[in-house]
Structure formats: structure tokens, C-alpha cells
Design a protein around this motif. Structure first.
Motif, PDB file in Angstrom:
ATOM      1  N   ILE A   1      30.684  37.873  35.088  1.00  0.00           N
ATOM      2  CA  ILE A   1      31.826  38.783  35.193  1.00  0.00           C
ATOM      3  C   ILE A   1      32.973  38.216  34.367  1.00  0.00           C
ATOM      4  CG2 ILE A   1      33.359  40.052  36.742  1.00  0.00           C
ATOM      5  CD1 ILE A   1      30.444  40.544  37.349  1.00  0.00           C
TER       6      ILE A   1
ATOM      7  N   LEU B   1      36.970  39.124  33.065  1.00  0.00           N
ATOM      8  CA  LEU B   1      38.149  39.976  33.125  1.00  0.00           C
ATOM      9  C   LEU B   1      39.103  39.574  32.010  1.00  0.00           C
ATOM     10  CD1 LEU B   1      37.020  40.104  36.155  1.00  0.00           C
ATOM     11  CD2 LEU B   1      39.339  40.794  36.759  1.00  0.00           C
TER      12      LEU B   1
ATOM     13  N   TYR C   1      43.133  45.457  33.332  1.00  0.00           N
ATOM     14  CA  TYR C   1      42.125  44.522  32.846  1.00  0.00           C
ATOM     15  C   TYR C   1      40.876  45.276  32.383  1.00  0.00           C
ATOM     16  CZ  TYR C   1      44.583  40.456  34.729  1.00  0.00           C
ATOM     17  OH  TYR C   1      45.502  39.464  34.972  1.00  0.00           O
TER      18      TYR C   1
ATOM     19  N   VAL D   1      36.985  44.874  32.332  1.00  0.00           N
ATOM     20  CA  VAL D   1      35.965  44.117  33.049  1.00  0.00           C
ATOM     21  C   VAL D   1      34.640  44.256  32.311  1.00  0.00           C
ATOM     22  CG1 VAL D   1      34.747  43.789  35.231  1.00  0.00           C
ATOM     23  CG2 VAL D   1      37.132  44.568  35.229  1.00  0.00           C
TER      24      VAL D   1
END
Length: 304
Positions: free
Chosen positions: A238, A240, A271, A273
Motif C-alpha cells: 500500500i 499513499l 492522497y 492510493v
């Protein structure tokens, strides 16, 4: 507006009420009436900002979700009828391109849902003469296309709303800074009567206390799952990235065994992602993060 900001706004209101109740004494202090007026005007602006932030975001989110739900139902209906047609006519390639489960359509990205719905529409158009007995006609196609168009229209509306929300958040933060500056000026003036009018001074300082409601939440609380099986996916990368993309270092996490991940202490803003894992199609989406609030994020990944 996050929990701490709401608590500060409440404090501003208590201070304003205190100054009104003690106007005879405080108005004798130099320039204080002007600062008091500015405080009252800022409180009104902050109250309006809080109301607009809640109403605008909720309304557009609800509308977008309504159009999505309607499109999912319609696409499932078209998929079911096209799949039945493909089976009856022994067309395995057509079946492969027209069969969708509800979870597949409901949990894919907005752009994927739109393209999948469009693909079903185009296939139905190409076979329209043969599909009448399966319940797909020019009339049903018109109604189906209207749902596709409504959803496509809602997507940029929500994106614009996110941008507007980020802009509003920055304006609200600046307004809080301005109001804190006004209060500092009032603090300095109230200091004059610290000894000569102790009751007034103590009462003012009590009003100036910020009573926080609750505790600061995680910035982002998310989960990653398989778009088809709905099973949690661990080990997903992940990332960001604060927007606009202008050199900020990315924040990186990996999803845990049950697909969850938590990220604290992010700067407020929008943001991008990015979520990816070997064997799955990478997913990109935008979110808004407000300090002191939890942004819940669910990510559905599709296998390659």
C-alpha cells in the motif's frame, strides 16, 4: 472538521458568550470591542463551513452510491440474459465475456464498473436481433444506457467534490489560525486586569479551555480483499502519495494477515492510493484524509 477543531469552535463560542456577558468591563480595554467583533464573525464563518462540509459531501456521496447501485443491478440483469443466450447457443467465448457475479461488479473500481457495463451494452447491441426472446430489446438497452450515463456523470462530480473538500479544509484551517490570532490579542488585553479584576481574569481563562471530545483517530484504517472471493489479501503493498505529486515522500504499508492496514499521523489533504501484489491488477484511487478523523478505506483487487 475534525474532533479537535469542533472542540476549538465550541471554545470560541464559550469565549464569545463570556465577553458578551461581561461587556461593560471588557469593553473598557483598548481595541477589545474590535477583536470581539472579529471573533464573532469568524465563529459564524466556521459554523457555515462545518455545515457545508457535511451537507455537500454527504449529498454527492449518496447520489453517486445510488447511481452505482442502480447500474450494478441493471448490469447484472443484462449479464444474466446475455449469459443465458450464450449457453443456449453454445457460444463459450461470449459466455466468458458476459458472465459477471454481483461481488465482481459491486467491488471493482468505478472505472472498471463503467467499462464492464459498457462492454455488456456493446455486446447486446451487436446481437440485438437475436436477444428479443431473452428480454433484451432496443427499449431495455435505452434504459440500461441511461443508467451507465448517470453513473459516469456522478464519478467526476464526486471527484470534483473531493477537490472542493480539500480546498474547503485548507480554508477552514486558515480561518482557525486567524481566529487563534484574534484570541491571542484578547488574551494580552485580559492580562491587564489579572490583578485588578481577578474574577474576570479567572472566568475568561476558564472559557479559553479547549475540552476535547473523544481521542484522535487513526488517519487511515483499511482492508484489502479479493474482488471475486471477498477473501482478505495479506502482503499487499500500500502506497499513499500526497497530491499534487510534487516530491513528497510516499507513505508505505503492507496489509496484514487478515488484509488490514493502519496508517497514523498523515498530513491533511488528498492522497493517491496505490495497492498492488504479484498476481493481482494494481489499483489506483484517491482519498481525502482529515487530521483527527478516521478515513475508512476498502480496496478490492482483481487477479490477473
Amino acid at each position: 472538521m475534525n474532533l479537535f477543531q469542533k472542540a476549538k469552535l465550541k471554545m470560541y463560542q464559550v469565549v464569545n458568550d463570556f465577553l458578551v456577558e461581561n461587556s461593560e468591563a471588557v469593553n473598557l480595554l483598548p481595541n477589545l470591542p474590535a477583536y470581539h467583533t472579529q471573533l464573532g464573525e469568524n465563529i459564524v464563518k466556521l459554523q457555515k463551513a462545518a455545515a457545508n462540509e457535511s451537507n455537500n459531501w454527504t449529498g454527492l456521496s449518496d447520489y453517486k452510491q445510488e447511481t452505482k447501485d442502480a447500474l450494478v443491478v441493471a448490469a447484472l440483469e443484462v449479464s444474466s440474459r446475455l449469459s443465458s443466450y450464450a449457453r443456449q447457443n453454445n457460444r463459450p467465448e461470449l459466455l466468458k465475456n458476459t458472465y459477471y457475479t454481483e461481488s465482481k461488479l459491486r467491488y471493482i473500481s468505478d472505472s472498471d464498473l463503467s467499462s464492464s457495463a459498457e462492454k455488456l451494452y456493446d455486446i447486446a447491441e451487436a446481437n440485438l436481433e437475436e436477444l428479443a426472446t431473452f428480454g433484451i430489446t432496443a427499449e431495455t438497452q435505452t434504459a440500461y444506457k441511461a443508467k451507465i450515463d448517470a453513473f459516469n456523470k456522478a464519478i467526476p462530480m464526486r471527484r470534483d467534490s473531493i477537490t472542493a473538500q480539500v480546498r474547503q479544509t485548507k480554508q477552514t484551517e486558515q480561518l482557525f489560525r486567524d481566529t487563534d490570532g484574534v484570541l491571542k490579542q484578547i488574551d494580552n488585553l485580559i492580562e491587564i486586569v489579572r490583578n485588578s479584576n481577578a474574577n474576570l481574569y479567572v472566568g475568561y481563562m476558564d472559557a479559553r479551555k479547549v475540552i476535547e471530545v473523544g481521542t484522535e483517530s487513526l488517519a487511515v484504517n483499511g482492508k484489502v480483499f479479493d474482488a471475486v472471493s471477498l477473501e482478505a489479501i495479506s502482503g499487499v503493498e500500500i502506497e499513499l502519495m500526497l497530491l499534487p505529486l510534487n516530491g513528497h515522500a510516499p507513505v508505505q504499508k503492507k496489509s496484514a494477515e487478515k488484509g488490514g492496514f493502519r496508517i497514523k499521523s498523515l498530513q491533511s489533504g488528498m492522497y493517491q492510493v496505490k495497492a498492488g501484489k504479484l498476481g493481482y491488477t494494481e489499483k489506483l484511487l484517491d482519498i481525502v484524509v482529515n487530521s483527527g478523523e478516521t478515513t475508512d478505506l476498502t480496496i478490492a483487487l482483481t487477479k490477473n
